[in-house]
Design an enzyme around this catalytic site. Structure first.
Site, PDB file in Angstrom:
ATOM      1  N   CYS A   1      -1.457   8.915   3.105  1.00  0.00           N
ATOM      2  CA  CYS A   1      -1.432   8.559   1.676  1.00  0.00           C
ATOM      3  C   CYS A   1      -2.773   8.848   1.013  1.00  0.00           C
ATOM      4  O   CYS A   1      -2.840   8.987  -0.208  1.00  0.00           O
ATOM      5  CB  CYS A   1      -1.058   7.093   1.511  1.00  0.00           C
TER       6      CYS A   1
ATOM      7  N   GLU B   1       0.884  -1.177   0.000  1.00  0.00           N
ATOM      8  CA  GLU B   1       0.000   0.000   0.000  1.00  0.00           C
ATOM      9  C   GLU B   1       0.908   1.209   0.000  1.00  0.00           C
ATOM     10  O   GLU B   1       1.599   1.482   0.980  1.00  0.00           O
ATOM     11  CB  GLU B   1      -0.928  -0.021   1.216  1.00  0.00           C
TER      12      GLU B   1
END
Length: 503
Positions: free
Chosen positions: A305, A271
């Site tokens: 993020c 990720e």
């Protein structure tokens, strides 16, 4: 800006918090033991608000990584044989302990990664949620029966634990982003070797070791090796023992992690970064879009993020949106995260600050206008709104990971989609419109793993698939999707009746 306090941990030393092991945090956690630093180099854990050292932890070596993987490999088979309800109960107990230590955790978030109280509340909730869902996976092995094309044959698809899971986690949401892998991995019968980021070795790793130790986890199932990424990261991610390598962090580093893992026949779960677009169509509820935009850009100083990296606003609403967003930014209290009224704390370190400031300065030199903010004091970067931004400016084409809101105008839905997709990333995004069907059309055209209509990208739910496409990573986290990663599917067939062969 409010001057940061020099008091550590609201009057208590970090090593004296209730959640700390008896010897403080100056240890690795191997085979159920807190291993003293000995002659290892020490990592100074610094409070980003004051730049003072709050504790020191040992910097693990490649030999420590080897030992941790050997321990995990030796302990895993017996753990996998434990009844699933026993594994689930231990994960659930560790989850409960995080709630009991909530005040200590909030202090640790403040002094280790600059997290304000609001962020602490979010992170503890997310960590407990993912551990609760993870515990439930122990009773959902995913096995099933399938019919066969061969007469008299029975096909069984059985899920087994992957084995040893290597985990590398970042500094921004350290407890949660660690828990979402460690908890389901343990519940499913795996063992774990964890390397937290060197900026957050306590909240990113040693805290979980303490919680699982108190919960009664058998020795060797969770091992924590703090250390500098540039010293042990390659050895850790390319090791021959783990069957799964989970990494959360930058796309640049993640590419190398994935390549090394695959080279060792290890499944990567990545990720990575994002360049998330917040699209505001001309029929949007402007106030609602601005509120969402402020939350998505400035929460935890934009250090997620899935934060908004670009605000794409229809030209008819552009001026009003910029003014409203700037007004929101100006009202956010900046200061020491230990102060309850603070909503914007410091960024993690000088390197991160310099990158953010550099992107802003380069973009202003290219024609962007600072509507508010633009300054910094130490690691405190002001919430900043930039207008007159184009997609090729550094602040828009890079993941800036800071409290910066570049606003880009567009003329049509098609142009908004084109701008949103003009990036190698594809993690998250959002679309605002009073016409949900129209917003859905835009969302469908966005090349990203997640899109949120009439909200902002900063969303995560432990029971919903989480992940991106392109440079934003491989695979999905949470619930049944992480179950697929953390288990191996085996085909077992049973020939119930004699089979006729052609010879």
């Amino acid at each position: 800006m409010t001057a940061p306090s020099n008091s550590a941990a609201r009057g208590r030393d970090v090593d004296e918090l209730e959640i700390a092991p008896e010897n403080g945090w100056n240890a690795l956690y191997l085979d159920g033991e807190w291993v003293p630093a000995g002659d290892r180099e020490l990592i100074d854990v610094e409070n980003p608000a004051t730049r003072t050292t709050v504790t020191r932890v040992p910097s693990g070596t490649e030999d420590d990584v080897d030992e941790a993987y050997a321990i995990a490999e030796g302990a895993q088979a017996e753990w996998a044989e434990r009844p699933p309800q026993e594994r689930a109960a231990i994960v659930s107990e560790a989850c409960e302990l995080l709630g009991e230590y909530a005040d200590d955790l909030a202090t640790l978030f403040a002094v280790e990664c600059g997290g304000v109280q609001l962020k602490a509340d979010f992170e503890i909730q997310l960590a407990q949620g993912t551990m609760d869902v993870g515990a439930g996976l122990a009773m959902r092995d995913g096995g099933r029966r399938k019919d066969s094309v061969t007469p008299g044959k029975e096909n069984l698809l059985v899920r087994e634990p992957a084995g040893v899971v290597g985990v590398i986690t970042p500094w921004n949401f350290p407890l949660y982003l660690t828990s979402r892998v460690v908890a389901p991995a343990i519940a499913l019968g795996n063992s774990v070797v964890l390397k937290p980021d060197e900026n957050t070795p306590v909240t990113g790793g040693l805290v979980l070791a303490k919680a699982f130790e108190e919960a009664g986890l058998p020795d060797g199932i969770l091992n924590v090796v703090p250390g500098y990424g540039h010293e042990i990261g390659d050895h850790f991610s390319g090791h021959s023992v783990p069957s799964v390598m989970s990494f959360t962090g930058s796309s640049e580093v993640g590419r190398g992690v994935g390549q090394r893992a695959v080279g060792s026949y290890t499944e990567p779960a990545l990720e990575l970064g994002g360049n998330n677009a917040h699209i505001v169509l001309e029929d949007a509820d402007l106030e609602r879009a601005i509120d969402a935009g402020a939350f998505g850009s400035f929460t935890h100083q934009g250090q997620e993020c899935i934060s908004i990296n670009r605000h794409l606003v229809h030209e008819s609403l552009y001026d009003e949106y910029v003014a409203g967003l700037a007004d929101c930014a100006e009202q956010l209290p900046i200061g020491d995260p230990l102060e309850e009224e603070t909503l914007v704390g410091p960024v993690i370190n000088e390197s991160q600050r310099d990158k953010i400031v550099g992107f802003v300065e380069e973009s202003v030199a290219s024609g962007a206008t600072v509507e508010t903010g633009g300054n910094h004091d130490g690691l405190f970067v002001e919430p900043t709104v930039l207008s007159d931004v184009t997609g090729d400016m550094p602040i828009a084409c890079n993941e800036h990971f800071g409290p910066i809101a570049p606003v880009i105008p567009f003329e049509s839905d098609e142009e908004a989609i084109q701008i949103a997709n003009d990036t190698e990333y594809g993690l998250s995004g959002s679309v605002h419109s009073t016409d949900v069907a129209r917003a859905r059309d835009v969302a469908d055209a966005m090349e990203t793993g997640m899109v949120h209509i009439n909200d902002q990208p900063l969303n995560d739910e432990p029971h919903i698939a989480f992940g991106g496409v392109g440079a934003s990573g491989l695979g999905r986290y949470n619930d049944e999707w992480i179950l697929e990663t953390l288990t191996t599917l085996k085909w077992i067939s049973i020939q119930r009746e004699p089979r006729e062969y052609p010879y």
